[in-house]
Design a protein around this motif. Structure first.
Motif, mmCIF file in Angstrom:
data_model
loop_
_atom_site.group_PDB
_atom_site.id
_atom_site.type_symbol
_atom_site.label_atom_id
_atom_site.label_comp_id
_atom_site.label_asym_id
_atom_site.label_seq_id
_atom_site.Cartn_x
_atom_site.Cartn_y
_atom_site.Cartn_z
ATOM 1 N N UNK A 237 38.169 -14.883 -0.648
ATOM 2 C CA UNK A 237 38.447 -14.204 -2.382
ATOM 3 C C UNK A 237 36.969 -15.003 -3.278
ATOM 4 N N UNK A 238 35.666 -14.835 -2.120
ATOM 5 C CA UNK A 238 34.456 -14.685 -2.768
ATOM 6 C C UNK A 238 33.842 -14.260 -1.563
ATOM 7 N N UNK A 239 32.290 -13.867 -2.137
ATOM 8 C CA UNK A 239 31.461 -13.452 -1.070
ATOM 9 C C UNK A 239 30.929 -14.587 -0.045
ATOM 10 N N UNK A 240 31.597 -15.430 -0.254
ATOM 11 C CA UNK A 240 30.011 -16.357 0.725
ATOM 12 C C UNK A 240 31.104 -16.127 2.088
ATOM 13 N N UNK A 241 30.597 -15.592 2.717
ATOM 14 C CA UNK A 241 31.376 -15.558 4.116
ATOM 15 C C UNK A 241 30.051 -16.090 5.239
ATOM 16 N N UNK A 242 31.227 -16.641 6.421
ATOM 17 C CA UNK A 242 30.635 -16.669 7.525
ATOM 18 C C UNK A 242 30.133 -15.924 8.600
ATOM 19 N N UNK A 243 29.363 -15.921 8.939
ATOM 20 C CA UNK A 243 28.598 -14.866 10.200
ATOM 21 C C UNK A 243 27.791 -15.649 10.636
ATOM 22 N N UNK A 244 27.153 -14.395 12.054
ATOM 23 C CA UNK A 244 26.012 -14.893 12.927
ATOM 24 C C UNK A 244 25.522 -13.386 12.510
ATOM 25 N N UNK A 245 24.431 -13.082 11.707
ATOM 26 C CA UNK A 245 24.122 -11.499 11.618
ATOM 27 C C UNK A 245 23.390 -10.896 12.696
ATOM 28 N N UNK A 246 22.732 -12.214 13.721
ATOM 29 C CA UNK A 246 21.699 -10.633 14.761
ATOM 30 C C UNK A 246 22.645 -11.131 16.190
ATOM 31 N N UNK A 247 23.991 -9.961 16.099
ATOM 32 C CA UNK A 247 24.584 -10.237 17.574
ATOM 33 C C UNK A 247 23.561 -9.510 18.276
ATOM 34 N N UNK A 248 23.466 -8.295 17.683
ATOM 35 C CA UNK A 248 22.548 -7.469 19.005
ATOM 36 C C UNK A 248 23.792 -6.730 19.154
ATOM 37 N N UNK A 249 25.231 -6.653 18.680
ATOM 38 C CA UNK A 249 26.163 -6.213 19.243
ATOM 39 C C UNK A 249 26.775 -5.498 18.338
ATOM 40 N N UNK A 250 27.919 -4.445 18.603
ATOM 41 C CA UNK A 250 28.290 -3.655 17.817
ATOM 42 C C UNK A 250 29.758 -4.155 17.508
ATOM 43 N N UNK A 251 30.098 -4.767 16.549
ATOM 44 C CA UNK A 251 31.809 -4.705 16.186
ATOM 45 C C UNK A 251 32.064 -3.320 14.640
ATOM 46 N N UNK A 252 33.105 -3.840 14.915
ATOM 47 C CA UNK A 252 34.043 -2.409 14.381
ATOM 48 C C UNK A 252 34.786 -3.199 13.104
ATOM 49 N N UNK A 253 35.490 -2.373 11.989
ATOM 50 C CA UNK A 253 36.010 -2.991 10.426
ATOM 51 C C UNK A 253 37.077 -1.085 10.412
ATOM 52 N N UNK A 254 38.170 -1.684 9.560
ATOM 53 C CA UNK A 254 38.965 -0.510 9.598
ATOM 54 C C UNK A 254 40.432 -1.250 8.895
ATOM 55 N N UNK A 255 40.942 -0.891 7.925
ATOM 56 C CA UNK A 255 41.538 -1.462 7.000
ATOM 57 C C UNK A 255 43.184 -1.376 7.561
ATOM 58 N N UNK A 256 43.911 -1.870 7.620
ATOM 59 C CA UNK A 256 45.332 -2.100 8.160
ATOM 60 C C UNK A 256 45.116 -3.416 9.149
ATOM 61 N N UNK A 257 46.314 -3.675 9.485
ATOM 62 C CA UNK A 257 46.521 -4.465 10.928
ATOM 63 C C UNK A 257 46.490 -3.223 12.267
ATOM 64 N N UNK A 258 45.719 -3.971 12.679
ATOM 65 C CA UNK A 258 44.984 -2.689 14.502
ATOM 66 C C UNK A 258 44.803 -4.099 15.155
ATOM 67 N N UNK A 259 45.741 -4.706 15.338
ATOM 68 C CA UNK A 259 45.024 -6.305 15.955
ATOM 69 C C UNK A 259 45.644 -5.440 16.967
ATOM 70 N N UNK A 260 46.869 -5.067 17.648
ATOM 71 C CA UNK A 260 47.609 -4.268 19.151
ATOM 72 C C UNK A 260 46.983 -2.517 19.047
ATOM 73 N N UNK A 261 45.977 -2.343 18.664
ATOM 74 C CA UNK A 261 46.041 -0.950 18.822
ATOM 75 C C UNK A 261 44.275 -1.133 19.820
ATOM 76 N N UNK A 262 45.257 -0.048 20.897
ATOM 77 C CA UNK A 262 44.170 0.105 21.759
ATOM 78 C C UNK A 262 42.491 0.535 21.366
ATOM 79 N N UNK A 263 42.627 1.807 20.504
ATOM 80 C CA UNK A 263 41.001 1.955 19.996
ATOM 81 C C UNK A 263 41.349 2.235 18.284
ATOM 82 N N UNK A 264 40.630 2.303 17.807
ATOM 83 C CA UNK A 264 40.017 2.257 16.614
ATOM 84 C C UNK A 264 39.530 3.110 15.964
ATOM 85 N N UNK A 265 39.967 4.886 16.356
ATOM 86 C CA UNK A 265 39.206 5.963 15.488
ATOM 87 C C UNK A 265 38.809 5.258 14.259
ATOM 88 N N UNK A 266 37.715 5.932 13.402
ATOM 89 C CA UNK A 266 37.478 6.476 12.627
ATOM 90 C C UNK A 266 36.536 4.336 11.814
#
Length: 441
Positions: A178-207
């Protein structure tokens, strides 16, 4: 005639009470031991917890926040699944995760978390191998809330990890932060993925939306053999890997790990990259200064036996290019290095100092009068002096141009005369003597 004495009865009663009290105490102690035994014995004989991957927590800058619609005006990651991969450097049969809210100013609610192996073992994969998904719990529950400024450690999970492999961590937060003060490591040199909804048990994340940052996850620990120890690398963007290949795992810490892993004598050493672009030893930059973060990022990490310190270029490069300012930063760096050595030695950690690499030709660090180069030379002379560090890694000598020693070899830099390319990072990795990492236990 005297009445019969009551003393024997009182004595008997007192003795019974004492015996009963001892029995209760013994039962309580036995119960306490039984309750605490699982936590104590979780490591098992000859095993202990060791950090196998880490990403230095930072406050996310506006430009590095998740893209719309995952960042709103006053909240971030609402109803969002975050899938990211990390490369572990020690293996074992059980793991724990750590999630950080170090820079949040509101609690961080995690609704569900899973781990898996990524499809084909690839870094930056958005899909996972079938049959490898496992539920992660916190005190036996799927959800947890990370308090402001804190971290949360998951329950141990039976999950076999191989050293040098990739791990997929998928987290869902229904309410988001509930704010924009987010903890992260921007210099990952690695791709991550975002999707709406709960997909924690999905094998694929299309789109799903791809972003080259890590968020929320700060550490992975593994239940490793008793011989497994870790080396922590403290540095700036040169150690964080600017100029390396996204999803290529070719930063110098990666290539250094590959060398260690290829040698049976050092194959059980974990490598922890505790670096961030723009970081400094003396003053805050991107993330807190080294003197402020040493306890959090090194001394508190599980299983650390060695520390490689390769940092100071940003202190010199951001100080005014005057003799007075550069003399002050030189003195400050030397005093800071001494503090780091003293504090690490107090924890039984050996400290290896790496000389600072050239930056002539780099804008804006290079200066016409050469004041910053003179400061770099003074700092390097101190690092090379015997007795200051437990050993010296001469990174300067490894990558400088022999004909123009105040600049990098042209074939090794990433185009800005400051950061290295993958080949240059390989030269740094090769400059670390593997013989320095003899087991301490």
């Amino acid at each position: 005639m005297k009445s019969p004495s009551r003393t024997p009865l009182a004595t008997v009663l007192s003795t019974c009470v004492l015996v009963l009290a001892l029995a209760v105490t013994a039962s309580a102690l036995t119960a306490l031991v039984k309750r605490t035994a699982p936590a104590t014995a979780a490591a098992g004989p000859g095993r202990h917890w060791v950090n196998t991957w880490t990403g230095m927590p930072q406050l996310t800058e506006p430009a590095n926040l998740p893209p719309a619609p995952y960042t709103g005006e006053k909240s971030v990651l609402v109803d969002t699944t975050l899938r990211q991969t990390v490369r572990v450097t020690a293996g074992g049969p059980r793991i724990r995760l750590r999630f950080s809210n170090a820079y949040g100013d509101t609690p961080l609610p995690l609704t569900a978390v899973t781990v898996a192996l990524p499809r084909d073992g690839r870094a930056g994969a958005d899909a996972v191998e079938p049959g490898t998904l496992r539920r992660v719990t916190f005190a036996g529950r799927d959800s947890t809330t990370v308090p402001v400024g804190a971290q949360m450690v998951s329950d141990p999970l039976d999950f076999e990890l191989r050293a040098g492999s990739e791990l997929t961590v998928t987290a869902y937060t229904a309410r988001g932060q509930a704010s924009l003060a987010l903890t992260s490591h921007p210099g990952s040199r690695t791709t991550s993925y975002l999707a709406h909804g709960d997909h924690t048990h999905d094998q694929d994340l299309p789109g799903a939306t791809a972003v080259d940052h890590w968020y929320l996850l700060s550490d992975v620990e593994v239940l490793a053999s008793g011989r497994t120890e870790a080396v922590a690398l403290v540095g700036d963007s040169l150690t964080d890997g600017r100029g390396s290949t996204t999803n290529g795992n070719d930063r110098w810490p990666d290539q250094f790990y590959d060398r260690l892993h290829g040698n049976p004598a050092t194959s059980d050493i974990a490598v922890l990259n505790q670096a961030a672009g723009g970081n400094r030893v003396l003053n805050d930059g991107l993330g807190p200064n080294v003197l402020a973060r040493l306890d959090r990022d090194v001394l508190s990490r599980s299983g650390v036996a060695w520390l490689i310190l390769f940092e100071g270029v940003n202190d010199i490069g951001t100080a005014d290019a005057t003799p007075e300012a550069q003399r002050a930063v030189t003195d400050g760096l030397i005093a800071g290095y001494r503090q780091i050595v003293v504090r690490a030695h107090a924890q039984g950690i050996r400290v290896y100092g790496a000389t600072l690499t050239p930056f002539s030709g780099s804008t804006p660090y290079d200066d016409p009068a050469g004041e910053r180069e003179a400061a770099r030379q003074r700092v390097n002379a101190w690092i090379r002096t015997p007795g200051h560090f437990d050993a010296v890694l001469d990174f300067d000598r490894a990558v400088r141009d022999p004909e123009v020693p105040d600049r990098l070899q042209p074939a090794l830099h990433a185009g800005d005369w400051l950061h290295l390319n993958p080949e240059g990072y390989g030269v740094l990795a090769a400059a670390v003597p593997a013989g320095l990492f003899r087991h301490t236990s």
